[in-house]
Design a protein around this motif. Structure first.
Motif, PDB file in Angstrom:
ATOM      1  N   THR A 159       0.899  -1.154  -0.160  1.00 43.30           N
ATOM      2  CA  THR A 159       0.127   0.162   0.122  1.00 43.30           C
ATOM      3  C   THR A 159       0.913   1.247   0.052  1.00 43.30           C
TER       4      THR A 159
ATOM      5  N   LEU B 191     -12.543  -3.567   1.796  1.00 41.61           N
ATOM      6  CA  LEU B 191     -10.962  -3.455   1.971  1.00 41.61           C
ATOM      7  C   LEU B 191     -10.593  -3.553   3.449  1.00 41.61           C
TER       8      LEU B 191
ATOM      9  N   TRP C 294     -14.684   0.789   0.647  1.00 40.49           N
ATOM     10  CA  TRP C 294     -13.763   0.901   1.669  1.00 40.49           C
ATOM     11  C   TRP C 294     -14.200  -0.189   2.579  1.00 40.49           C
TER      12      TRP C 294
ATOM     13  N   ASN D 203      -6.415   4.690  -4.508  1.00 43.33           N
ATOM     14  CA  ASN D 203      -7.152   4.228  -5.971  1.00 43.33           C
ATOM     15  C   ASN D 203      -7.009   5.369  -7.083  1.00 43.33           C
TER      16      ASN D 203
END
Length: 307
Positions: free
Chosen positions: A58, A281, A278, A226
């Motif tokens: 990330t 995730l 969200w 993103n």
């Protein structure tokens, strides 16, 4: 890794990577995926920010997005200095942007010229949209010929996720009805989308902004997420959140740019799907907010007589 150990690791890494002496390491903030530290050093630039996280991939992706934005937009985005990993913690060093966090709604309430602040934020939004591609999709590899094709693939995952959560009673009938309405009316909505593939920051809301309090204007933008090439109206839902709602950013935008017939509807659709994404995730469901956006979406649908 304990905070004291983190701070010592930051000191060692910064001194080795930037060939300078560290005078101070202080906690500066915490987000969903990591923590940020303000690091004062002996040489220029004298102060930097270091973000720490347990999510290496990330953080690498965040660095790539920051670097991409830094080279393409005119507003301030932090320049990155280094990224490395130690004891399963990732450290991302970057430029420190001085100012008031967009999270600090109490202080921003007292800013002198809110209209100028709103204009400067919309300026930055439009500057991002001026970066364009001939394809839609992920910023560093857009491959879709149309926005509809990209969003069809994106929404398919949202739809499957919603059905799973509804089956286990983790989301309500109200939410499922809204998601099912999107599925049933997908072609009607997305066949009408026009405009070029424009760069989207992905998380362009006030908490990811730094504000110059004295000048009443945007000082910088942080934390892309993103990042994609999207239709021009995609990220407008971010203007309806946090202090952006107080600044009426969405209204400021619509006074400057002619909105499409489905713009208000898409704001609610994208807000709902973004929050569900969200949830996918992070493994959690913010029921009250998703309920709110589901109801707002159906209100817009009824206004357009397509509910």
């Amino acid at each position: 890794m304990l905070m004291d150990n983190i701070q010592q690791a930051i000191k060692t890494i910064v001194e080795n990577r930037m060939h300078t002496k560290v005078n101070e390491v202080a906690a500066a903030g915490k987000g969903a995926s990591g923590s940020v530290y303000c690091v004062r050093i002996q040489n220029e630039p004298y102060v930097i920010a270091v973000k720490t996280s347990e999510y290496y991939d990330t953080m690498c992706r965040e660095k790539a997005m920051l670097d991409y934005l830094f080279e393409r937009v005119s507003y301030k985005v932090p320049q990155t200095y280094f990224i490395c990993q130690k004891d399963d913690v990732t450290f991302l060093g970057m430029e420190f942007i001085n100012g008031v966090s967009g999270k600090n709604e109490f202080k921003l309430n007292f800013i002198r010229n809110k209209k100028h602040l709103a204009d400067s934020i919309v300026d930055a939004f439009l500057d991002t949209k001026s970066v364009q591609s001939d394809k839609f999709g992920v910023f560093d590899n857009p491959v879709y010929d149309t926005w509809k094709a990209y969003y069809r693939d994106f929404f398919n995952d949202i739809y499957s996720f919603a059905k799973e959560k509804f089956a286990t009673k983790e989301i309500s009938q109200t939410i499922m009805n809204a998601v099912q309405w999107i599925e049933d009316n997908f072609d009607l909505i997305f066949d009408s989308v026009q405009g070029p593939a424009c760069l989207s920051h992905g998380d362009f809301w006030m908490p990811n902004m730094i504000i110059d309090f004295k000048k009443s204007e945007l000082a910088g933008v942080l934390d892309p997420f993103n990042m994609i090439y999207a239709e021009p109206e995609y990220e407008l839902f971010a203007f309806t959140l946090g202090f952006g709602k107080r600044l009426r950013l969405y209204d400021v935008y619509k006074k400057r740019v002619k909105a499409s017939a489905f713009c208000d509807l898409k704001v609610e659709l994208y807000a709902l799907c973004n929050e569900l994404h969200w949830c996918m995730l992070l493994g959690m469901v913010n029921k009250s907010y998703i309920e709110f956006r589901s109801k707002k979406l159906m209100e817009q649908a009824r206004k357009l007589n397509i509910a």
